[in-house]
Design a protein around this motif. Sequence first.
Motif, PDB file in Angstrom:
ATOM      1  N   THR A  52       0.864  -1.175   0.000  1.00  0.00           N
ATOM      2  CA  THR A  52       0.000   0.000   0.000  1.00  0.00           C
ATOM      3  C   THR A  52       0.903   1.228   0.000  1.00  0.00           C
ATOM      4  O   THR A  52       1.802   1.336   0.842  1.00  0.00           O
ATOM      5  CB  THR A  52      -0.902  -0.008   1.245  1.00  0.00           C
ATOM      6  OG1 THR A  52      -1.629  -1.234   1.266  1.00  0.00           O
ATOM      7  CG2 THR A  52      -1.871   1.150   1.228  1.00  0.00           C
ATOM      8  N   MET A  54       1.487   5.132   0.533  1.00  0.00           N
ATOM      9  CA  MET A  54       0.895   6.242   1.270  1.00  0.00           C
ATOM     10  C   MET A  54       1.867   7.409   1.328  1.00  0.00           C
ATOM     11  O   MET A  54       3.008   7.309   0.880  1.00  0.00           O
ATOM     12  CB  MET A  54       0.511   5.782   2.681  1.00  0.00           C
ATOM     13  CG  MET A  54      -0.681   4.819   2.694  1.00  0.00           C
ATOM     14  SD  MET A  54      -0.928   4.071   4.317  1.00  0.00           S
ATOM     15  CE  MET A  54       0.178   2.684   4.200  1.00  0.00           C
ATOM     16  N   SER A  61       1.944   6.506   9.051  1.00  0.00           N
ATOM     17  CA  SER A  61       0.566   6.935   9.292  1.00  0.00           C
ATOM     18  C   SER A  61      -0.096   6.027  10.320  1.00  0.00           C
ATOM     19  O   SER A  61      -0.090   4.816  10.134  1.00  0.00           O
ATOM     20  CB  SER A  61      -0.244   6.923   8.000  1.00  0.00           C
ATOM     21  OG  SER A  61      -1.541   7.417   8.256  1.00  0.00           O
ATOM     22  N   MET A 144      -4.621   9.432   2.540  1.00  0.00           N
ATOM     23  CA  MET A 144      -3.397   8.733   2.143  1.00  0.00           C
ATOM     24  C   MET A 144      -2.362   8.747   3.267  1.00  0.00           C
ATOM     25  O   MET A 144      -1.269   8.222   3.100  1.00  0.00           O
ATOM     26  CB  MET A 144      -2.813   9.350   0.871  1.00  0.00           C
ATOM     27  CG  MET A 144      -3.639   9.069  -0.365  1.00  0.00           C
ATOM     28  SD  MET A 144      -3.583   7.316  -0.835  1.00  0.00           S
ATOM     29  CE  MET A 144      -4.878   7.263  -2.092  1.00  0.00           C
ATOM     30  N   GLY A 145      -2.690   9.402   4.394  1.00  0.00           N
ATOM     31  CA  GLY A 145      -1.803   9.253   5.544  1.00  0.00           C
ATOM     32  C   GLY A 145      -1.455  10.479   6.355  1.00  0.00           C
ATOM     33  O   GLY A 145      -0.870  10.351   7.428  1.00  0.00           O
ATOM     34  N   LYS A 178     -11.098   2.745   5.364  1.00  0.00           N
ATOM     35  CA  LYS A 178     -10.450   2.855   4.055  1.00  0.00           C
ATOM     36  C   LYS A 178     -11.057   1.867   3.072  1.00  0.00           C
ATOM     37  O   LYS A 178     -11.746   0.914   3.457  1.00  0.00           O
ATOM     38  CB  LYS A 178      -8.954   2.550   4.177  1.00  0.00           C
ATOM     39  CG  LYS A 178      -8.251   3.299   5.287  1.00  0.00           C
ATOM     40  CD  LYS A 178      -7.578   4.566   4.833  1.00  0.00           C
ATOM     41  CE  LYS A 178      -6.912   5.231   6.016  1.00  0.00           C
ATOM     42  NZ  LYS A 178      -6.157   6.406   5.720  1.00  0.00           N
ATOM     43  N   THR A 185      -3.281  -1.246  -3.214  1.00  0.00           N
ATOM     44  CA  THR A 185      -3.194   0.214  -3.080  1.00  0.00           C
ATOM     45  C   THR A 185      -4.528   0.752  -2.567  1.00  0.00           C
ATOM     46  O   THR A 185      -5.555   0.065  -2.633  1.00  0.00           O
ATOM     47  CB  THR A 185      -2.854   0.884  -4.422  1.00  0.00           C
ATOM     48  OG1 THR A 185      -3.867   0.513  -5.372  1.00  0.00           O
ATOM     49  CG2 THR A 185      -1.484   0.428  -4.927  1.00  0.00           C
ATOM     50  N   LEU A 186      -4.498   1.980  -2.081  1.00  0.00           N
ATOM     51  CA  LEU A 186      -5.727   2.594  -1.603  1.00  0.00           C
ATOM     52  C   LEU A 186      -6.552   3.124  -2.769  1.00  0.00           C
ATOM     53  O   LEU A 186      -6.014   3.741  -3.698  1.00  0.00           O
ATOM     54  CB  LEU A 186      -5.409   3.744  -0.642  1.00  0.00           C
ATOM     55  CG  LEU A 186      -5.076   3.339   0.792  1.00  0.00           C
ATOM     56  CD1 LEU A 186      -4.438   4.514   1.531  1.00  0.00           C
ATOM     57  CD2 LEU A 186      -6.333   2.879   1.527  1.00  0.00           C
TER      58      LEU A 186
END
Length: 473
Positions: A52, A54, A61, A144-145, A178, A185-186
């Motif tokens: 992932t 970020m 994060s 994203m963090g 999330k 990935t996010l």
Amino acid sequence: PPLELFSVPLPIPPVKEPKYIVPNPETGDDIQYYEMEIQPFSEQIYPDLGLTHMVGYDGMSPGPTIIVPRGTETVVRFVNSVGNTSPNSVHLHGSFSRAPFDGWAEDTTQPGEYKDYYYPNRQAARMLWYHDHAMSITAENAYMGQAGVYLIHDPAEDALNLPSGYGEFDIPMVLTAKRYNDDGTLFSTNGELSSLFGDVIQVNGQPWPFMNVQPRKYRFRFLDAAVSRSFALHFALTDDTATDIPFQVIASDAGLLEEPVDTEVLHISMAERYEIVFDFSNFAGQSIDLLNLPSVDGLGTDTNYVNTDKVMRFIVADETEAPDTSVVPATLRDVPFPEPGSGDFDHDFVFTRTNGQWTINGIVFTDVENRLLANVPRGSVQRWRLRNPGGGWTHPIHVHLVDMRVISRSSARGVEPYEAAGLKDVVWLARQETVIVEAHFAPFPGVYMMHCHNLIHEDHDMMAAFNVSVLAD
Ligand code: C2O
Ligand code: CU
């Protein structure tokens, strides 16, 4: 998602150490100087999927936790090392920062640049949080963090002998929700125009973690850092999830309540903080789940997914390592409630969706000519009426600079007892609710923001400005 629930321990964000400490030339008191780099990083969150990617403060994060004593000033240099074109702005949420250091959305720092933020830290002990606030991309940056915890402590609170020790018996609990793509990935918030509820519940960045605890009291500091998801938190034995276990709420956005409030369910919407003491002493050798009522108990408008009713698990040891000498006193502190203002309300704000945009009194933040919605004399106490006439949306309303007393709420739930016992910088306007708040507009003059803390609403563009003006004699 292919993820086993309650299989990874709850991470605790590390404590950030100051780079150096210098005396304030005028007062002689310490100023702590910190440096944080906003950096991309990758983490294995889903065991079977890819990394992932970020972007976070110091490349993590939640970001590292800053802990300062009340009265010690800080300067934090936030360096934008993002490497692409993403600007940032940092808001220390809950701090009465002077306007130039308050993270104004258009006051952005570009990649390769930095900005030094000055924070007075003169407020009583409380849980603040720092997060991105850049114009139109706050949701994506925070999601994203870019979010972290910032704690002010003070001697009055320390003297109460509440469960203490950061990461030991005093635990930050940064809740997020999330959504991931199939490659790990996010899923980006960028295409979203109303909300991103997320099907994966995370605490301190970890999906559905567990924590080993001793059969004793713990202080948990909840922050809802999700983009759009509200929670109705409750605890139950893993083997008997139908029976809620009561706990005590001891603090909210502005620090300790007047007295602890017993509850079985805690409603928390975006950006709100509530701190609780949970006593595991009767549950030695058992396992307790932290759960979330679906649909936020009828208040929220959140989409529910298969596991969004679960948050994390506590595995309680058979005995304590040392006797628990902490206490929750019957009285916590005198909360500095403002002297009541006069009249029903000084300003009226209505939060609605108008022509596909999220508006306050019909105005969007990009309407630069019209976005200043209130002039407030510095030092005055005002009542503001906040209205959400819509049936489909929830709007947690954050007013920068001030702490608010929640005077009334129109719906059946009324003002929650844990809202009434302290001061708030965010107040949850659930669907069709009207809430009246009161605040002392001090200590600093300046133009500040107010907005919905559903970050997608905020970005599109449910945000306005108010001016705390210096009174002419
Ligand atoms: Cu937590 Cu204006 O934001
Ligand atoms: Cu909203």
